[in-house]
Design an enzyme around this catalytic site. Structure first.
Site, PDB file in Angstrom:
ATOM      1  N   GLU A 190      28.990 -29.704  76.150  1.00 46.54           N
ATOM      2  CA  GLU A 190      27.596 -29.935  75.731  1.00 46.54           C
ATOM      3  C   GLU A 190      27.039 -31.054  76.578  1.00 46.54           C
ATOM      4  O   GLU A 190      27.598 -32.152  76.577  1.00 46.54           O
ATOM      5  CB  GLU A 190      27.582 -30.410  74.275  1.00 46.54           C
ATOM      6  CG  GLU A 190      27.870 -29.353  73.263  1.00 46.54           C
ATOM      7  CD  GLU A 190      26.727 -28.375  73.126  1.00 46.54           C
ATOM      8  OE1 GLU A 190      25.584 -28.756  73.438  1.00 46.54           O
ATOM      9  OE2 GLU A 190      27.004 -27.236  72.753  1.00 46.54           O
TER      10      GLU A 190
ATOM     11  N   CYS B 206      20.825 -36.138  72.212  1.00 43.92           N
ATOM     12  CA  CYS B 206      20.612 -35.130  73.258  1.00 43.92           C
ATOM     13  C   CYS B 206      19.454 -34.227  72.872  1.00 43.92           C
ATOM     14  O   CYS B 206      18.795 -33.631  73.705  1.00 43.92           O
ATOM     15  CB  CYS B 206      21.871 -34.338  73.555  1.00 43.92           C
ATOM     16  SG  CYS B 206      22.932 -34.134  72.160  1.00 43.92           S
TER      17      CYS B 206
END
Ligand SMILES: Cc1cc2nc3c(=O)[nH]c(=O)nc-3n(C[C@H](O)[C@H](O)[C@H](O)COP(=O)(O)OP(=O)(O)OC[C@H]3O[C@@H](n4cnc5c(N)ncnc54)[C@H](O)[C@@H]3O)c2cc1C
Length: 1002
Positions: free
Chosen positions: A758, A792
């Site tokens: 990720e 994020c």
């Protein structure tokens, strides 16, 4: 149950009431008029009702003919398909067929404005006063309220307050000339006892950041402006009532009232609203009465049932909070009668305003007051302006005193109020609907609500479904409840736990390898970013030697762990979840101090970790059962999964428990053994995973904790031939480097390494030209600056359509100005310190780049100590600018002005990332376009774009944001395992056993 003699009197009075108004209908239900038709159609057709009310909501922002025409088409279809109730006006105007939208626009505009005018006494002070004077001539007193829903800045709060001051100034010059209502011989008071000026305020409109997390700050900030209004009301010998809003602010509002009251102990004309639909009111009411007695003050309560029932139930369900309202309508009615009685019993210290349109409720109050011999000056009746005209007439006739609640002001805030009224009147449960639109049986309408409750409860019990079971007999997966700061115990827990954690700061933390604590000579301190002199812990660092030992320990634990039944592996996760749940506040407090999360953010990180444990446990139980594939007789094909081996889990600091726990628990429950490397700056939180897994009894070697310097041991871990799987969350640069290195096969390596990766994002939120800015502004602010923009998923670009650009920016910047930046342990601070000095430097550099590329719209102040960077908003940014393309991972928001929605979508997609995105729009077509074309892993429509929930918003992106995995989603565990298929020929000598699901010849 009400005693039967009293109940008979109530029913008798109710019947009499009905007979005096027989044949009359409230104007809302008059089918001769457009609004009555719309109400009628809405009650018959749920889809139309939703579209219509949503259209009413968006209507004030449709400022051009084109916008209006487009929205009419998008909401209601082409004119030929439109429900007659909408097109009739146009047909009547004789324009059908050729009007091309213009006439329909006009018809709808006029009708909706008319509809709003039904409930709103005027659009400005002058008009409002004029209309209220007219009402007085008809014998109705008023309580006036300035429409105000979402206040987003200090400026907007001032505007709201100043409107009251202007109103009061205007009233000052006029009210003394008004003839008092009733003939009681007192020129100054209505009905011989009531002030002519009566004002209601919405407290949260007086402070834009009202939030129970910062209880004290919210109370004082609201009070600051309430005081100014109260002073002026008192100068006019008027009455001031503090309205009650959503449950979230209930305790704040009660506290504001009490403090104000104590500032004016001898002034009796200060009131508050209590809501009978709240379960709490059965405690709040006696507590307030006791408080009044203890403090020897007289109070006034307006009792309502409550205007936010749908909102409260939906919010509570979404957050897994206890539903704060009664869920059977008659329970609210019964609570009302119970509480009304209590107020009347305390009439010596409490004046009562009975606010209801329900004839049973009103009759009950009248009869209880008579039974208790409460004098007329101690209670009155109130209804909303524009509703229940026959009821108000009836009350005037019987009681001789009634007050109308009269909101006034702009259309935009007026629409929220209008939608609430439309919902209230069209709800199945509404007394007015049942009485006047459905002609329900009078006996039923006047029934003792306690009898209704009992009947309803019995009916519900008969319909009760058996409890659902999840995998392995566990309860089905549920998200852990969010922290609930409306609860005083939750609020109190944070300072308590932070203080307790502070006592434990500075300890040394070992590594954890093969079930044993291991010390290393190299150590690294982890510090409080808001106060770097405060050492949170000193953590042993693993070098290559220790990492090698951890890999070996994991490798040797692997065979036994692999062969442990999946359901048994899952049980360790369930136990770990229970441990984390028990420690939730303490674990949150560590996050506040070690990484600067705000209270709610810290708590959300811990609950997400719990969710991962609970969710993956259930997913593994499901996947753990071999699945038969293909149904040909004589053959059994079993599809099942096996773990890969040793998993290196490399976690970031921004969700230090949630992401670390998520990746590690997925690997573990799938049967892999983990070597876990937390971020250096959150290694104490990483250690909590050791504590949790150790207490859960996880076998030695299954989870190994090896914090270390990336430069020393990072490549060694990734390159190891014994590592089969790498789960990483972090920056794109490191992610790509891992993918690159992991491609190489080293001697002795058995597996091709699998990478679950990720990476970053450059997430955009689009603000359409019809967006609800009351919603968009706070959500963008939160998405961009919550936890200092270090998620994020955080919003780092906001793309605003030209038509609303100026308004949006003005409100965004004003709201930003109201926020404070400072240590996260103080809940008054909206933004805290960034992760460390390195992050601080990088972010400041980007802010400088942004200042050159665009222009600063806002830059906050910051404290001098700690790793703080200003909240920064930069305008004039174009897609090619660096701050529109590169991930900053901090509180720097780039603002872009797009000419239309197509361009906004094009710009939103114009970076190398595809993680999260958001759109604020009320155009069904634009929302559909965004679904298709705004290509990100997680797209959020009309909400903030952070805070993905396990199971509900499986999280992860594509392109340079990740390899397409979805944490907390149904296929996540598959990345941690290899599928196998075993095929057995079950035919022996022409004989095959029959399986239940065989595809036999019919
Ligand atoms: C003068 C005045 C001032 C007001 N000020 C406020 C205020 O400050 N704050 C505020 O919140 N409201 C306020 N209201 C609005 C008020 O809450 C609603 O008008 C009122 O709830 C309608 O109740 P009723 O007795 O007129 O009608 P009814 O039809 O008898 O009751 C409807 C009410 O029942 C409740 N209800 C509906 N469904 C359910 C269910 N399934 N389970 C349990 N309960 C249910 C809801 O409260 C709903 O509004 C005010 C109203 C008036 C008249």
């Amino acid at each position: 149950m009400m005693n039967s003699e009293l109940n008979s009197k109530v029913v008798g009075r109710g019947k009499e009431f009905f007979s005096t108004i027989s044949g009359e209908k409230p104007s809302l239900f008059n089918k001769g008029a457009w609004m009555g038709k719309v109400m009628d159609w809405s009650m018959k057709n749920e889809t139309f009702k939703i579209q219509m009310f949503r259209f009413v909501d968006v209507f004030p922002s449709l400022t051009t003919g084109k916008l209006l025409t487009d929205h009419i088409r998008e909401y209601f279809g082409e004119e030929k398909d439109m429900p007659p109730v909408l097109s009739t006006g146009a047909k009547v105007a004789g324009m059908l067929g050729s009007f091309g939208g213009a006439v329909l626009n006009k018809v709808l505009t006029t009708n909706i404005q008319e509809m709003a005018r039904q409930f709103v006494v005027g659009e400005n002070t002058k008009e409002a006063i004029k209309n209220m004077e007219k009402l007085r001539k008809d014998g109705f007193a008023f309580v006036v309220d300035v429409l105000g829903e979402a206040t987003l800045s200090e400026h907007e709060a001032d505007v709201y307050m100043n409107t009251y001051l202007e109103l009061l100034d205007s009233l000052k010059s006029q009210y003394q000339d008004w003839k008092p209502l009733g003939n009681y011989g007192n020129a100054n008071l209505d009905w011989g006892h009531a002030p002519k000026v009566n004002v209601a305020i919405k407290p949260t409109a007086l402070f834009c950041l009202a939030n129970p997390q910062d209880f004290e700050g919210s109370v004082e900030a609201i009070l600051k402006r309430v005081r100014i209004i109260a002073k002026k009301v008192i100068e006019l010998d008027g009455f001031l009532c503090i309205d009650m809003e959503s449950y979230r602010h209930k305790d704040i509002i009660l506290e504001v009232y009490k403090r104000l009251k104590l500032e004016y102990p001898d002034y009796d004309q200060l009131g508050i609203v209590l809501q009978a639909y709240l379960v709490d009111t059965d405690q709040d009411l006696p507590a307030l009465l006791k408080w009044a007695r203890d403090n020897k003050v007289k109070i006034s309560i307006r009792l309502v049932k409550g205007a936010y029932w749908d909102y409260e139930t939906v919010k509570a369900k979404q957050n897994d909070w206890k539903i704060p309202v009664w869920t059977i309508k008659a329970e609210s009615d019964a609570a009302y009668e119970r509480q009304a009685r209590m107020i009347l019993e305390n009439a010596d210290i409490c004046h009562f305003a009975c606010a209801s349109h329900n004839i049973r409720t009103i009759s009950a109050v009248m009869e209880m007051a008579r039974e208790l011999k409460v004098s007329d000056d101690r209670y009155e009746f109130q209804v909303l302006y524009g509703m229940a005209e026959p009821v108000r007439k009836g009350i005037l006739k019987v009681a001789g005193r009634i007050r109308l609640y009269c909101p006034y002001g702009d259309m935009v805030p007026g629409m929220g109020y209008l939608v609430r009224r439309l919902l209230e009147n069209t709800a199945n449960e509404s007394f007015l609907r049942q009485s006047f639109a459905e002609d329900a049986q009078i006996e039923r309408l006047l029934e003792d609500p306690i009898v209704t409750v009992e009947r309803e409860k019995a009916a519900r019990a008969a319909k009760q479904k058996p409890e659902e079971k999840g995998p392995g007999g566990l309860k089905p997966f549920f998200n852990e409840a969010m922290v609930d700061f409306t609860r005083a115990d939750h609020r109190a827990e944070f300072p308590k736990q932070i203080a307790a954690v502070r006592q434990q700061l500075g300890k040394n933390y070992p590594l954890f390898i093969g079930g044993k604590e291991v010390k290393s000579a190299d150590t690294l301190p982890s510090v409080n970013p808001a106060k770097p002199s405060e050492v949170v812990g000193v953590i042993c660092q693993a070098g290559t030697k220790e990492v090698g030992e951890a890999i070996a320990a994991a490798k040797s634990a692997f065979p036994a762990w692999r062969d442990t039944a999946p359901a048994d592996r899952a049980q360790y996760l369930i136990k770990a979840a229970a441990i984390a749940r028990r420690r939730v506040f303490e674990l949150s407090a560590w996050q506040v101090l070690e990484i600067g999360k705000q209270w709610d953010q810290a708590y959300a990180d811990v609950t997400e970790a719990i969710d991962f444990l609970e969710y993956y446990a259930r997913e593994m139980i499901k996947l753990g059962k071999p699945k038969r594939v293909g149904n040909a007789p004589g053959e059994l094909n079993h599809y099942f999964y096996e773990p890969k081996g040793v998993a290196a889990v490399i976690a970031p600091w921004n969700f230090p428990l949630a992401i670390g726990m998520g990746m590690a628990s997925a690997a573990i429950v799938a049967g892999n053994c983990v070597v876990f490397k937390p971020s250096g700056i959150t290694s104490v939180i990483g250690w909590h995973m050791v504590e949790i897994f150790r207490e859960a009894g996880l076998p030695a070697g299954v989870f190994n904790y090896t914090p270390g310097r990336g430069s020393v041991m990072g490549d060694y871990l990734v390159d190891s031939p014994d590592v089969s799987l790498i789960a990483f969350t972090g920056s794109m640069e490191i992610g790509l480097r891992i993918i690159d290195r992991a491609a190489k096969v080293y001697p002795g390596q058995e597996n091709v390494k699998k990478i679950v990766c990720e990476m970053g994002g450059k997430n955009a939120i689009i603000i359409d030209d019809d967006a609800d800015l009351d919603e968009a502004v706070p959500h963008v602010l939160y998405s961009a600056f919550g936890f200092q923009g270090q998620k994020c998923s955080a919003c780092s670009r906001v793309i605003v359509l030209d038509a609303v650009y100026d308004k949006f920016i003005e409100r965004l910047v004003s709201m930003a100005k109201a926020t404070l930046v400072g240590p996260s342990e103080d809940p008054a601070n909206y933004m805290g310190a960034v992760a460390d000095d390195k992050a601080m430097k990088t972010i400041l550099e980007y802010a400088e780049i942004g200042k050159k590329e665009g222009h600063v719209l806002y830059e906050s102040k910051v404290p001098s100590e700690g790793y703080f960077v200003p909240m920064t908003i930069i305008g004039g940014i174009k897609p090619e600018h660096r701050i529109a393309q590169e991930e900053i991972f901090g509180p720097v928001l780039a603002v872009m002005r797009a000419k239309d929605f197509d361009q906004a979508i094009e710009w939103a997609n114009s970076t190398k990332f595809a993680l999260t995105g958001g759109v604020f729009s009320r155009s069904p077509e634009h929302l559909a376009q965004a679904r298709r074309e705004f290509r990100v892993g997680n797209l959020y429509l009309n909400r903030n774009n952070t805070g993905a929930l396990v199971g509900r918003q499986p999280f992860g992106g594509s392109r340079m944001s990740g390899v397409g995995t979805k944490a907390g989603g149904p296929d996540y565990l598959l990345h941690f395992m290899d599928p196998r298929v075993v095929t057995e020929n079950t035919m022996r000598r022409g004989f095959a056993p029959v399986e239940e699901d065989d595809d036999w010849v019919a």
